[in-house]
Design a protein around this motif. Structure first.
Motif, short mmCIF file in Angstrom:
data_model
loop_
_atom_site.label_atom_id
_atom_site.label_comp_id
_atom_site.label_asym_id
_atom_site.label_seq_id
_atom_site.Cartn_x
_atom_site.Cartn_y
_atom_site.Cartn_z
N SER A 101 0.83 -1.21 0.00
CA SER A 101 0.00 0.00 0.00
C SER A 101 0.86 1.26 0.00
CB SER A 101 -0.95 -0.01 1.20
OG SER A 101 -0.25 0.12 2.42
N ILE A 102 1.98 1.22 0.70
CA ILE A 102 2.89 2.37 0.72
C ILE A 102 3.49 2.60 -0.67
CG2 ILE A 102 5.04 3.29 1.67
CD1 ILE A 102 2.63 3.32 3.61
N LEU A 103 3.96 1.51 -1.28
CA LEU A 103 4.63 1.63 -2.58
C LEU A 103 3.66 1.93 -3.72
CD1 LEU A 103 7.17 -1.32 -2.21
CD2 LEU A 103 7.63 1.12 -1.99
N LEU A 104 2.39 1.67 -3.52
CA LEU A 104 1.40 1.96 -4.55
C LEU A 104 1.21 3.46 -4.77
CD1 LEU A 104 -1.52 -0.59 -3.98
CD2 LEU A 104 -0.14 -0.32 -6.04
N GLN A 105 1.57 4.27 -3.79
CA GLN A 105 1.27 5.70 -3.89
C GLN A 105 1.94 6.38 -5.08
OE1 GLN A 105 0.84 7.58 0.38
NE2 GLN A 105 2.14 5.77 0.52
N PRO A 106 3.27 6.31 -5.24
CA PRO A 106 3.86 6.95 -6.43
C PRO A 106 3.45 6.27 -7.72
CG PRO A 106 5.53 5.70 -5.22
CD PRO A 106 4.30 5.74 -4.36
N LEU A 107 3.22 4.96 -7.67
CA LEU A 107 2.82 4.24 -8.89
C LEU A 107 1.45 4.71 -9.38
CD1 LEU A 107 3.20 1.99 -10.99
CD2 LEU A 107 2.17 0.40 -9.35
N LEU A 108 0.45 4.71 -8.48
CA LEU A 108 -0.89 5.13 -8.87
C LEU A 108 -0.92 6.61 -9.25
CD1 LEU A 108 -3.12 3.26 -6.26
CD2 LEU A 108 -2.76 2.69 -8.67
N ALA A 109 -0.21 7.43 -8.48
CA ALA A 109 -0.16 8.87 -8.79
C ALA A 109 0.40 9.09 -10.19
CB ALA A 109 0.68 9.61 -7.75
N SER A 110 1.44 8.36 -10.55
CA SER A 110 2.05 8.50 -11.87
C SER A 110 1.12 8.01 -12.98
CB SER A 110 3.39 7.74 -11.92
OG SER A 110 4.31 8.26 -10.98
N ILE A 111 0.47 6.88 -12.75
CA ILE A 111 -0.45 6.33 -13.76
C ILE A 111 -1.61 7.29 -14.00
CG2 ILE A 111 -2.11 4.50 -14.23
CD1 ILE A 111 -0.20 2.58 -12.80
N PHE A 112 -2.21 7.78 -12.93
CA PHE A 112 -3.36 8.67 -13.08
C PHE A 112 -2.95 9.99 -13.72
CE2 PHE A 112 -5.36 6.44 -9.17
CZ PHE A 112 -5.81 5.40 -9.98
N MET A 113 -1.77 10.48 -13.37
CA MET A 113 -1.30 11.73 -13.97
C MET A 113 -1.03 11.52 -15.46
SD MET A 113 -0.79 14.86 -13.27
CE MET A 113 0.21 16.34 -13.36
N PHE A 114 -0.50 10.37 -15.82
CA PHE A 114 -0.22 10.07 -17.23
C PHE A 114 -1.50 10.08 -18.06
CE2 PHE A 114 0.13 7.10 -20.77
CZ PHE A 114 1.25 7.60 -21.43
N ILE A 115 -2.53 9.38 -17.58
CA ILE A 115 -3.76 9.31 -18.38
C ILE A 115 -4.46 10.67 -18.43
CG2 ILE A 115 -4.06 6.85 -17.96
CD1 ILE A 115 -6.25 7.51 -15.96
N PHE A 116 -4.32 11.46 -17.38
CA PHE A 116 -4.90 12.81 -17.43
C PHE A 116 -4.19 13.67 -18.47
CE2 PHE A 116 -4.34 17.24 -15.78
CZ PHE A 116 -5.56 17.71 -16.23
N LEU A 117 -2.86 13.66 -18.45
CA LEU A 117 -2.11 14.48 -19.40
C LEU A 117 -2.34 14.03 -20.84
CD1 LEU A 117 1.22 14.87 -17.40
CD2 LEU A 117 -0.50 16.63 -17.83
#
Length: 336
Positions: free
Chosen positions: A56-72
């Motif tokens: 759960s801790i390591l998911l934070q930068p991963l999910l943040a990056s994925i969601f930011m990628f699809i938004f951009l």
């Protein structure tokens, strides 16, 4: 400890409403940071506690990056530019410094997912994106940090207003987006209502003060986060590293600045948010106004944490900056 108590209570067949181990007993569900309703709690029923916590801790930068990628990508940034913006946000100072808490990062990382939903609904008019927007609201509010979730919520509302007033003046789409956000807020009620009651009965609800404002002499850390040292190496000698960390990377900051040379409604919006949130995070008269207004949570918490919205906006600008820079190079029109 709160997370362990929540999971153990669930596994015993009870609902974690109460913490018997603090004082003579204190609320557990209403204690916002216990994140009783977070969907990530399911991990603890599949894996041993320590493994589930680590994931759960390591998911934070991963999910943040994925969601930011699809938004951009949804706002027509190139793949490589979107990767730059995604990494800048996913590993920004705020998310990295608070990662070990497992709450603040999750409370903000759904922001690009919500904005992606808004963009895709405007583009396709498909209702599933309104559902995704509604779902992103409780995902943030169930994550365990109300102040960060309030920043998330305010940014989403401002973005919807931006789409209506500048980008797409369509009243029907505006009202549908607002309705989706309000429905998401209703879905968050199982966490919000007991937490509001707990807050109103706590001494903190009546203590309105200005704390953890970033001093202007801390501004070099935007370019070099360890300018005043780092708490890990025990050589930090000024400031509060976690509260004031706005670093997104030197290259993304340079690209964000470069993006301002082109006229674009999105760069205008993100630049305006970056500037406004900087004024709210650093020592300016705006903090005194927030204190006087007695805004629940925001007037009783660390003011500098709004810097996460600055980091998010600068990360978005870095994607625009890369595309603009590459376009100028292609035209052989770049001037040093």
């Amino acid at each position: 400890p709160w997370k362990k108590l929540v999971i153990d209570t669930f596994k015993s067949g009870a609902f974690p409403l109460w913490n018997n181990y603090s004082f003579s007993g204190t609320p557990l569900l209403a204690n916002y940071q216990s994140a009783v309703l977070s969907p990530l709690n399911l991990l603890y029923f599949i894996l041993p506690f320590n493994d589930a916590w680590s994931i759960s801790i390591l998911l934070q930068p991963l999910l943040a990056s994925i969601f930011m990628f699809i938004f951009l990508r949804s706002i027509n940034r190139s793949d490589f530019a979107s990767i730059i913006g995604a990494l800048a946000f996913g590993f920004c100072g705020f998310i990295t410094s608070w990662m070990m808490y497992g709450t603040l990062g999750f409370a903000i990382l759904f922001l690009p997912l919500a904005l992606f939903s808004i963009e895709k609904f405007y583009q396709t008019k498909k209702w599933q994106y309104l559902s995704l927007l509604s779902g992103s609201i409780p995902l943030s509010f169930f994550s365990g940090h109300v102040q960060t979730s309030l920043y998330f919520f305010l940014f989403v509302c401002i973005y919807i207003l931006f789409k209506f007033t500048i980008a797409k003046k369509d009243l029907k789409l505006f009202l549908l987006n607002i309705s989706a956000v309000l429905f998401g807020l209703m879905l968050s009620a199982p966490q919000l209502l007991p937490s509001i009651e707990f807050y109103l009965n706590s001494p903190r609800s009546n203590i309105f003060l200005i704390s953890e404002i970033i001093p202007w002499k801390y501004i070099p850390t935007l370019l070099a986060p360890d300018f005043f040292g780092n708490p890990v190496t025990r050589n930090d000698w000024f400031g509060h590293y976690a509260e004031w960390n706005a670093y997104i990377g030197l290259l993304p900051i340079m690209l964000a600045v470069y993006s301002l040379k082109k006229k674009n409604v999105y760069t205008f919006f993100f630049a305006l948010v970056s500037f406004a949130t900087l004024l709210l995070a650093f020592q300016t008269p705006f903090q005194e106004a927030i204190r006087i207004l007695h805004i629940p949570v925001l007037s009783t918490s660390a003011a500098g944490r709004i810097i996460v919205l600055t980091s998010f906006s600068l990360a978005a600008l870095s994607a625009f900056g890369f595309d603009f820079f590459r376009r100028d190079l292609d035209k052989k029109n770049f001037k040093f």
